[in-house]
Design a protein around this motif. Structure first.
Motif, PDB file in Angstrom:
ATOM      1  N   TYR A  64       0.897  -1.206   0.069  1.00  0.00           N
ATOM      2  CA  TYR A  64       0.096   0.160   0.009  1.00  0.00           C
ATOM      3  C   TYR A  64       0.901   1.159  -0.053  1.00  0.00           C
ATOM      4  O   TYR A  64       0.601   2.038  -0.899  1.00  0.00           O
ATOM      5  N   PRO A  65       1.859   1.437   0.708  1.00  0.00           N
ATOM      6  CA  PRO A  65       2.666   2.597   0.785  1.00  0.00           C
ATOM      7  C   PRO A  65       3.630   2.751  -0.370  1.00  0.00           C
ATOM      8  O   PRO A  65       3.562   3.879  -1.176  1.00  0.00           O
ATOM      9  N   ALA A  66       3.706   1.658  -1.080  1.00  0.00           N
ATOM     10  CA  ALA A  66       4.298   1.862  -2.668  1.00  0.00           C
ATOM     11  C   ALA A  66       3.372   2.282  -3.424  1.00  0.00           C
ATOM     12  O   ALA A  66       3.800   3.091  -4.489  1.00  0.00           O
ATOM     13  N   ASP A 106       3.864  14.017  -1.067  1.00  0.00           N
ATOM     14  CA  ASP A 106       5.373  13.696  -1.378  1.00  0.00           C
ATOM     15  C   ASP A 106       6.097  13.577  -0.127  1.00  0.00           C
ATOM     16  O   ASP A 106       6.744  12.870   0.216  1.00  0.00           O
ATOM     17  N   THR A 107       5.705  14.657   0.627  1.00  0.00           N
ATOM     18  CA  THR A 107       6.702  14.582   1.973  1.00  0.00           C
ATOM     19  C   THR A 107       6.126  13.523   3.125  1.00  0.00           C
ATOM     20  O   THR A 107       6.849  12.946   3.707  1.00  0.00           O
ATOM     21  N   GLN A 108       4.891  13.397   3.015  1.00  0.00           N
ATOM     22  CA  GLN A 108       4.372  12.190   3.860  1.00  0.00           C
ATOM     23  C   GLN A 108       4.796  10.890   3.744  1.00  0.00           C
ATOM     24  O   GLN A 108       5.355  10.074   4.435  1.00  0.00           O
ATOM     25  N   TRP A 109       4.927  10.531   2.222  1.00  0.00           N
ATOM     26  CA  TRP A 109       5.451   9.243   1.885  1.00  0.00           C
ATOM     27  C   TRP A 109       7.046   9.243   2.053  1.00  0.00           C
ATOM     28  O   TRP A 109       7.531   8.186   2.311  1.00  0.00           O
ATOM     29  N   LEU A 110       7.699  10.169   1.697  1.00  0.00           N
ATOM     30  CA  LEU A 110       9.055   9.934   1.892  1.00  0.00           C
ATOM     31  C   LEU A 110       9.296   9.990   3.446  1.00  0.00           C
ATOM     32  O   LEU A 110      10.382   9.316   3.718  1.00  0.00           O
ATOM     33  N   THR A 111       8.735  10.524   3.965  1.00  0.00           N
ATOM     34  CA  THR A 111       8.883  10.415   5.865  1.00  0.00           C
ATOM     35  C   THR A 111       8.612   8.958   5.996  1.00  0.00           C
ATOM     36  O   THR A 111       9.521   8.401   6.882  1.00  0.00           O
ATOM     37  N   TYR A 112       7.448   8.457   5.712  1.00  0.00           N
ATOM     38  CA  TYR A 112       7.223   7.034   5.626  1.00  0.00           C
ATOM     39  C   TYR A 112       8.530   6.296   5.403  1.00  0.00           C
ATOM     40  O   TYR A 112       8.784   5.276   5.969  1.00  0.00           O
ATOM     41  N   TRP A 113       9.043   6.284   4.214  1.00  0.00           N
ATOM     42  CA  TRP A 113      10.038   5.661   3.657  1.00  0.00           C
ATOM     43  C   TRP A 113      11.196   5.629   4.542  1.00  0.00           C
ATOM     44  O   TRP A 113      11.967   4.590   4.775  1.00  0.00           O
ATOM     45  N   SER A 164      12.769   2.480   6.395  1.00  0.00           N
ATOM     46  CA  SER A 164      14.129   2.171   6.194  1.00  0.00           C
ATOM     47  C   SER A 164      14.781   2.195   7.596  1.00  0.00           C
ATOM     48  O   SER A 164      15.613   1.206   7.870  1.00  0.00           O
ATOM     49  N   PHE A 165      14.706   3.030   8.680  1.00  0.00           N
ATOM     50  CA  PHE A 165      15.085   2.977   9.987  1.00  0.00           C
ATOM     51  C   PHE A 165      14.801   1.689  10.530  1.00  0.00           C
ATOM     52  O   PHE A 165      15.835   1.160  11.064  1.00  0.00           O
ATOM     53  N   PHE A 166      13.670   1.446  10.613  1.00  0.00           N
ATOM     54  CA  PHE A 166      13.128   0.600  11.336  1.00  0.00           C
ATOM     55  C   PHE A 166      13.783  -0.795  10.788  1.00  0.00           C
ATOM     56  O   PHE A 166      13.870  -1.923  11.533  1.00  0.00           O
ATOM     57  N   THR A 167      13.687  -0.946   9.481  1.00  0.00           N
ATOM     58  CA  THR A 167      14.429  -2.435   8.816  1.00  0.00           C
ATOM     59  C   THR A 167      15.658  -2.449   9.240  1.00  0.00           C
ATOM     60  O   THR A 167      15.976  -3.684   9.554  1.00  0.00           O
ATOM     61  N   ILE A 168      16.660  -1.432   9.136  1.00  0.00           N
ATOM     62  CA  ILE A 168      17.887  -1.562   9.609  1.00  0.00           C
ATOM     63  C   ILE A 168      17.957  -1.825  11.248  1.00  0.00           C
ATOM     64  O   ILE A 168      18.720  -2.803  11.443  1.00  0.00           O
TER      65      ILE A 168
END
Length: 150
Positions: free
Chosen positions: A57-59, A74-81, A85-89
């Motif tokens: 859904y986010p993609a 754009d800002t909302q979804w860039l912030t989500y990614w 990414s931080f959580f995945t790392i």
């Protein structure tokens, strides 16, 4: 429900099944959801389900945001990614801890839905309160070093 989502009711296969059985196509659609969910869970387990929830859904919404003229999405979804990414790392580094957290995968699904749900937009809060205060000082110092070298 079908009036709200007319594209689901336009599938000819559902109409055929409705005519043959005499039952509403809503029942078959609602039956398909748990069947597909069970298949996905059986094939990939809870990790696959959480990865799909946190990515698909986010993609999709990110693709829509790229084509829109609204800068806010754009800002909302860039912030989500960034948060994703931080959580995945962090999860890959401390993955052994996930075995000790009860109901980890349902909690993870809930967390990611909270991050991107339009009512909550938790990614902005996580970024501004948890990630930005720790990362920005390093980015600022790296920018200063880069300016000195130029």
């Amino acid at each position: 429900m079908m009036a709200k989502y007319p594209t689901v009711s336009q599938y000819e296969k559902l109409k055929e099944i409705e005519k043959k059985t005499g039952y509403s196509k809503v029942y078959f659609f609602l039956l398909a959801i748990p069947v597909i969910s069970t298949i996905v869970y059986t094939l990939g387990g809870a990790k696959l389900v959480t990865d799909l929830v946190s990515f698909v859904y986010p993609a999709y919404m990110s693709f829509k945001a790229i084509d829109s003229s609204n800068v806010g999405d754009d800002t909302q979804w860039l912030t989500y990614w960034v948060v994703f990414s931080f959580f995945t790392i962090i999860e890959s580094i401390a993955g052994f801890l996930t075995d000790f957290i009860p109901f980890y995968f349902p909690l993870k699904v809930s967390f990611f839905i909270w991050l991107y749900h339009p009512k909550f937009l938790g990614a902005g809060m996580v970024y501004s309160q948890a990630i930005k205060p720790f990362v920005m000082p390093y980015l600022n110092s790296m920018s200063a070093v880069q300016k000195k070298s130029d």
